[in-house]
Design a protein around this motif. Structure first.
Motif, PDB file in Angstrom:
ATOM      1  N   ASN A  16       0.816  -1.217   0.000  1.00  0.00           N
ATOM      2  CA  ASN A  16       0.000   0.000   0.000  1.00  0.00           C
ATOM      3  C   ASN A  16       0.849   1.266   0.000  1.00  0.00           C
ATOM      4  O   ASN A  16       0.364   2.337   0.340  1.00  0.00           O
ATOM      5  N   HIS A  24      -1.553   3.863   2.101  1.00  0.00           N
ATOM      6  CA  HIS A  24      -3.007   3.909   2.200  1.00  0.00           C
ATOM      7  C   HIS A  24      -3.524   2.566   2.709  1.00  0.00           C
ATOM      8  O   HIS A  24      -2.764   1.735   3.157  1.00  0.00           O
ATOM      9  N   ASN A  25      -4.783   2.385   2.667  1.00  0.00           N
ATOM     10  CA  ASN A  25      -5.516   1.248   3.212  1.00  0.00           C
ATOM     11  C   ASN A  25      -5.868   1.550   4.667  1.00  0.00           C
ATOM     12  O   ASN A  25      -6.420   2.605   4.944  1.00  0.00           O
ATOM     13  N   ALA A  72      -6.627  12.809   0.982  1.00  0.00           N
ATOM     14  CA  ALA A  72      -6.906  11.971  -0.177  1.00  0.00           C
ATOM     15  C   ALA A  72      -5.909  12.248  -1.294  1.00  0.00           C
ATOM     16  O   ALA A  72      -5.600  13.398  -1.606  1.00  0.00           O
ATOM     17  N   ASP A  96      -5.621  11.028  -5.238  1.00  0.00           N
ATOM     18  CA  ASP A  96      -6.382  10.342  -6.294  1.00  0.00           C
ATOM     19  C   ASP A  96      -7.628   9.676  -5.725  1.00  0.00           C
ATOM     20  O   ASP A  96      -7.986   8.554  -6.111  1.00  0.00           O
ATOM     21  N   GLY A  97      -8.265  10.376  -4.782  1.00  0.00           N
ATOM     22  CA  GLY A  97      -9.498   9.866  -4.204  1.00  0.00           C
ATOM     23  C   GLY A  97      -9.324   8.817  -3.135  1.00  0.00           C
ATOM     24  O   GLY A  97     -10.310   8.312  -2.586  1.00  0.00           O
ATOM     25  N   VAL A  98      -8.067   8.475  -2.782  1.00  0.00           N
ATOM     26  CA  VAL A  98      -7.803   7.448  -1.770  1.00  0.00           C
ATOM     27  C   VAL A  98      -7.198   8.108  -0.545  1.00  0.00           C
ATOM     28  O   VAL A  98      -6.163   8.784  -0.644  1.00  0.00           O
ATOM     29  N   ARG A  99      -7.835   7.922   0.618  1.00  0.00           N
ATOM     30  CA  ARG A  99      -7.299   8.513   1.843  1.00  0.00           C
ATOM     31  C   ARG A  99      -5.935   7.901   2.137  1.00  0.00           C
ATOM     32  O   ARG A  99      -5.771   6.678   2.149  1.00  0.00           O
ATOM     33  N   SER A 100      -4.951   8.755   2.380  1.00  0.00           N
ATOM     34  CA  SER A 100      -3.571   8.311   2.540  1.00  0.00           C
ATOM     35  C   SER A 100      -2.935   8.978   3.744  1.00  0.00           C
ATOM     36  O   SER A 100      -3.409  10.007   4.223  1.00  0.00           O
TER      37      SER A 100
END
Length: 544
Positions: free
Chosen positions: A363, A387-388, A407, A409-413
């Motif tokens: 991740n 992420h994850n 976020a 690219d739309g992924v919470r990191s």
């Protein structure tokens, strides 16, 4: 087959199920003291019952002002049973530091070793929120009248204890970290996320949707014995213990009040310890020195797994440890409290990778300033993100949370601030944190990149790199170094060694030789103290 409800997504459920399955198996040992899994669970119930006074609520927090001990892990279990956070407290802190930490964490109960009684006494009037003080007898100070004896508290329950508000997977698991700079900050994990993180990296992987049942079906015998040489008050030491408990193993705590490598090696042999957690060169160097001081005394034949986290290990240190523990694997984990599993490096006797190089976790991403992925082999410095499963944020600090957790690219990191290079073979080379970056003559130098090279010099036992203010260059790269016993090296030798592998501007211009590089009890670098030593070396010899 049952189904695990949200209320049951907790490590407490795993440990309660293990206590039922292996009630007489050893859970915790320290010196002459030993507790079975059923005793561990019952004593944690007692602590939980004691914390449930008339004013108890789900907003309670219990501080652990404790050295490594069975009590530390019992309090951790008690907090998980109640669904409240346990607050790890650095036992090196003084009064004002502790007051800040416990006030920031909204602590309502404090469990403390007797050796810290005088410090606690001086804080009581300044912490009106704290309702209960629980004294652990370590033979130094009698229990004061204003405190509850720990053994009385541990015997307080008659059955399994939970809070009247019940448990939830949304309950907070709180880990305070001082990082390398600044005041301690509380990193908030949901208990369900911390459970799944532990489940992923431990040897047994339970079915989270049927947690208690899966423990019963999966475990056929108790697990191995483990020692965390690094303190439980820091994430690396605590996580090593939790991973062992996840498989019904036995956690052995050293009896001394400071790290004694000879005691560690004696204890490994006495209990057939298979797993060990350490933090960097400061631990490895002392272990190797203990082996050298008494050749042939220690066997270490049981050691199979060494987890290193919180400080880099040199190739020489890994080679030395694997000479004495030939069947072991050294897992050098690169993580932060803000995000686990950023990278790892696995060393065996026949394969020892270079210092500071890690395989990225599944991740993990390395991103440039625009947020685009860094191309392998490009030489571009990127910032690591993961992420994850992530923490919720920093406790009571939404602004700092927004700067670290956001976020991409739309992924919470999580972006803790670590910089690295992505090598052609896909591995990452750690460079250092933004907060430690040195700017000299307009060039950026990352501390950990230089440290990793210095640690590979045969004469260097430990080293930290800092920037010292300079009227011409802005900052000059400086190093604080202690040499291995019986080895010699000049500043010119070490500077030349760095220049062989790195650009000349990254090499230290100033080296302060000290007896001991400043680090915390968990091996974490004390860069502020190192900077003081480096600056002092300009006008005279540096001393630790």
């Amino acid at each position: 087959m049952g189904t695990t409800s949200d209320a049951q997504r907790s490590l407490a459920v795993v440990w309660e199920a293990i206590a039922e399955q292996f009630p007489d198996a050893p859970a915790h040992i320290q010196g002459e003291r030993a507790y079975t899994w059923s005793q561990f669970d019952q004593r944690a119930d007692g602590i939980a019952r004691t914390l449930l006074d008339a004013k108890a609520s789900q907003s309670d927090r219990v501080a652990q002002y404790l050295r490594n001990s069975p009590e530390y892990l019992e309090v951790s279990h008690a907090a998980l049973k109640l669904g409240i956070p346990a607050v790890n407290s650095n036992y090196r802190y003084k009064g004002d530091e502790l007051r800040y930490l416990w006030d920031d964490a909204d602590v309502t109960s404090v469990v403390f070793h007797g050796a810290f009684t005088e410090t606690v006494q001086g804080l009581r009037a300044r912490l009106p929120r704290v309702r209960a003080w629980i004294h652990v007898d370590d033979g130094t100070h009698d229990c004061p009248r204003w405190a509850i004896p720990y053994e009385q508290a541990a015997a307080a329950a008659t059955g399994r204890t939970t809070g009247p508000w019940g448990r939830s997977g949304e309950d907070l698991f709180l880990l305070y970290t001082g990082g390398t700079t600044g005041l301690p900050k509380g990193v908030m994990w949901r208990t369900t996320d911390f459970l799944e993180q532990t489940n992923d990296v431990s040897r047994p992987h339970y079915d989270i949707d049927d947690l208690a049942g899966s423990v019963r079906r999966t475990l056929r015998e108790p697990g191995w014995s483990h020692i965390s040489a690094s303190p439980y008050m820091h994430g690396s030491g605590l996580f090593g213990a939790f991973m062992t408990m996840h498989e019904a193993g036995c956690v052995v705590s050293l009896a001394g009040t400071g790290f004694d490598a000879a005691e560690l090696l004696r204890t490994i042999d006495a209990h057939g310890v298979a797993s060990l957690a350490i933090s960097g060169e400061v631990f490895a160097g002392r272990i190797l020195a203990a082996f050298d001081a008494e050749p042939g005394r220690f066997e270490g034949a049981s050691v199979r797994h060494v987890l290193n986290s919180g400080g880099m290990l040199s190739e020489a240190a890994k080679r030395g440890l694997l000479t004495h523990w030939p069947d072991a694997r050294i897992l050098d984990g690169f993580s932060s409290t803000e995000g686990f599993g950023i990278g790892w490096s696995l060393a065996t006797q026949g394969d020892i990778p270079p210092t500071g190089l890690f395989s990225p976790g599944p991740n993990t991403r390395l991103l440039d300033e625009s947020g685009a992925p860094v191309t392998a082999g490009s030489g571009a410095v990127g910032r690591l993100s993961v992420h994850n499963r992530l923490p919720v944020g920093y406790y009571k600090d939404p602004e700092k949370s927004a700067r670290t957790f956001y976020a991409i690219d739309g992924v919470r990191s999580s972006v803790p601030g670590d910089n690295a290079l992505l090598l052609p073979d896909g591995r990452i080379q750690l460079l250092g944190r933004d907060s430690l970056c040195i700017t000299s003559g307009g060039e950026k130098i990352f501390t950990e990149e230089v440290e990793s090279v210095m640690l590979d010099h045969e004469a260097v036992a430990d080293a930290l790199v800092v920037g010292v203010p300079d009227p011409v260059w802005g900052q000059v790269v400086s190093a604080v170094v202690n040499l291995r016993d019986g080895r010699t090296a000049t500043a010119a030798d070490l500077i030349a060694h760095v220049k062989e592998r790195l650009a000349g501007y990254k090499a230290p211009r100033l080296i302060a030789f000290v007896d001991l590089v400043p680090r915390g009890p968990n091996g974490k670098a004390d860069y502020q103290a190192a900077r003081v030593l480096a600056e002092a070396a300009r006008s005279g010899p540096a001393t630790a």
